[in-house]
Design a protein around this motif. Structure first.
Motif, PDB file in Angstrom:
ATOM      1  N   LYS A   1       2.596   8.457  -5.966  1.00  0.00           N
ATOM      2  CA  LYS A   1       1.576   7.412  -5.850  1.00  0.00           C
ATOM      3  C   LYS A   1       1.884   6.422  -4.733  1.00  0.00           C
ATOM      4  O   LYS A   1       1.009   5.663  -4.321  1.00  0.00           O
ATOM      5  N   CYS A   2       3.112   6.411  -4.259  1.00  0.00           N
ATOM      6  CA  CYS A   2       3.515   5.438  -3.246  1.00  0.00           C
ATOM      7  C   CYS A   2       2.879   5.758  -1.895  1.00  0.00           C
ATOM      8  O   CYS A   2       2.743   6.916  -1.514  1.00  0.00           O
TER       9      CYS A   2
ATOM     10  N   ASN B   1      -3.169  -2.095  -8.989  1.00  0.00           N
ATOM     11  CA  ASN B   1      -2.563  -1.155  -8.040  1.00  0.00           C
ATOM     12  C   ASN B   1      -1.904  -1.959  -6.925  1.00  0.00           C
ATOM     13  O   ASN B   1      -2.582  -2.540  -6.068  1.00  0.00           O
TER      14      ASN B   1
ATOM     15  N   TYR C   1       0.300  -0.732  -4.699  1.00  0.00           N
ATOM     16  CA  TYR C   1       0.772   0.075  -3.565  1.00  0.00           C
ATOM     17  C   TYR C   1       0.117  -0.274  -2.234  1.00  0.00           C
ATOM     18  O   TYR C   1       0.803  -0.311  -1.200  1.00  0.00           O
TER      19      TYR C   1
ATOM     20  N   ASN D   1       2.267  -1.484   1.071  1.00  0.00           N
ATOM     21  CA  ASN D   1       2.149  -0.773   2.342  1.00  0.00           C
ATOM     22  C   ASN D   1       1.846  -1.720   3.507  1.00  0.00           C
ATOM     23  O   ASN D   1       2.340  -1.513   4.626  1.00  0.00           O
TER      24      ASN D   1
ATOM     25  N   GLU E   1       9.315   0.404  -6.706  1.00  0.00           N
ATOM     26  CA  GLU E   1       8.071   0.638  -5.968  1.00  0.00           C
ATOM     27  C   GLU E   1       8.221   0.244  -4.500  1.00  0.00           C
ATOM     28  O   GLU E   1       7.762   0.961  -3.603  1.00  0.00           O
TER      29      GLU E   1
ATOM     30  N   ALA F   1       8.169   2.808  -1.297  1.00  0.00           N
ATOM     31  CA  ALA F   1       7.158   2.585  -0.264  1.00  0.00           C
ATOM     32  C   ALA F   1       7.782   2.393   1.119  1.00  0.00           C
ATOM     33  O   ALA F   1       7.064   2.237   2.109  1.00  0.00           O
TER      34      ALA F   1
END
Length: 354
Positions: free
Chosen positions: A170-171, A249, A251, A255, A275, A279
């Motif tokens: 999911k990353c 969410n 992520y 990012n 996380e 990432a």
């Protein structure tokens, strides 16, 4: 196996996200998972669990001691007939009393330093249950394990250790390490004493004087949110600090950020840190709890002391040295493989099977 996980509530925090992830991993391996929550709280976690077909049984517990909660738990245990009941946070005394005379085993994940996990009175209960081997405590990092051994005077072989894990797929892995829009520092965490937002505000104030284009983004909510907002205003830096609230969410935010900061007073094995590592985000975190078990100072990120000036120094080092922050971010991304959902699920299945 039939596994019941019990939580006080499924708020958007590390232990709850870990339990959610474990439910997915166990179900993927063919095990039946039932989730119990003392209180009803609708969050992105409960939404995701419901969407994936998991049933959450809410007990509507009253504040303070509530004997009806024991009765409700026992009724569920008799109905489901679990092989294992897996507890988190402060629910263990209720679960144990509801389990007396029933054949299932109890596993309890210690999500924080043993002396910080629950209050002193409940630690006495935990000590009895762990010492008499009525419950198996699971540590989530070497330092957490050491704290359990010391606080409850247990043998090493009686405390298994299983790292927390996330679904690494999911990353969104970072590719560009040039500063984004002048630079963004990101923090994710509940507005509570443990997370010490004032420390990161003090550190960011120092950074902001030299790098006024930098932004600080804060994701989360909690009882100290208004106090922190007022603290930011008192510093005169409210234009540079963004309060983003709860985010289901995180992520995309990871990012787009340039640096992840975690200024906590104490920690277990923070899911947000995993996380950020996965990432490929440069990290500055305090040298507390399980954090130094996860990142090595100068190799996978910067580990600093709990002084705001040291946090600021490490942030400035990250800002000024593109090669350094790129190198430590790539290293952290590789290390994050050890904290996968697959590894965590396998570890708990092995422990349950014992």
């Amino acid at each position: 196996m039939k596994i019941i996980q019990v939580m006080p509530e499924f708020g958007l925090a590390g232990a709850e996200i870990m339990a959610e992830n474990l439910a997915y991993g166990l179900a993927e391996e063919g095990h039946k998972v039932v989730l119990i929550s003392f209180y009803k709280m609708e969050t992105p976690i409960t939404d995701r669990l419901n969407e994936k077909g998991f049933k959450i049984k809410y007990l509507d517990k009253k504040q303070g001691f509530d004997g009806t909660t024991i009765k409700k738990l026992r009724e569920i245990f008799k109905e489901v007939k679990p092989d294992v009941v897996h507890t988190h946070r402060y629910v263990l005394p209720y679960v144990y009393l509801a389990s007396v005379g029933l054949p299932h085993k109890i596993v309890h994940t210690v999500h924080n330093l043993a002396e910080k996990e629950v209050g002193a009175k409940q630690q006495l209960i935990h000590h009895f249950l762990f010492k008499k081997k009525k419950v198996t405590p699971v540590a989530i990092s070497p330092r957490i394990k050491d704290s359990i051994l010391k606080r409850y005077r247990l043998k090493k072989e009686d405390v298994p250790m299983i790292f927390n894990g996330i679904d690494l797929s999911k990353c969104i892995v970072k590719e560009n390490y040039e500063l984004h829009d002048g630079g963004v520092i990101l923090h994710i965490g509940r507005f509570s004493e443990q997370k010490n937002h004032k420390r990161v505000i003090d550190a960011f104030e120092i950074v902001h004087k030299s790098y006024p284009q930098m932004k600080l983004q804060l994701i989360g909510s909690g009882e100290l949110e208004e106090e922190v907002k007022n603290y930011v205003k008192s510093k005169g830096i409210e234009q540079a600090v963004e309060f983003l609230g709860l985010q289901g969410n995180v992520y995309p935010f990871l990012n787009k950020a340039d640096i992840f900061v975690l200024p906590s007073d104490y920690e277990g094995m923070p899911i947000t840190l995993i996380e950020a590592m996965a990432a490929g985000l440069p990290i500055v975190a305090t040298n507390v709890g399980g954090i130094p078990d996860m990142i090595r100072d100068g190799i996978d990120g910067c580990v600093c002391n709990t002084d705001s000036s040291d946090v600021a120094d490490k942030l400035i080092k990250m800002i000024e040295d593109t090669d350094f922050r790129t190198r430590v971010a790539h290293s952290a991304e590789i290390v994050a493989e050890a904290f996968s959902l697959k590894h965590m699920t396998e570890g708990y299945i092995e422990q349950y099977s014992k």
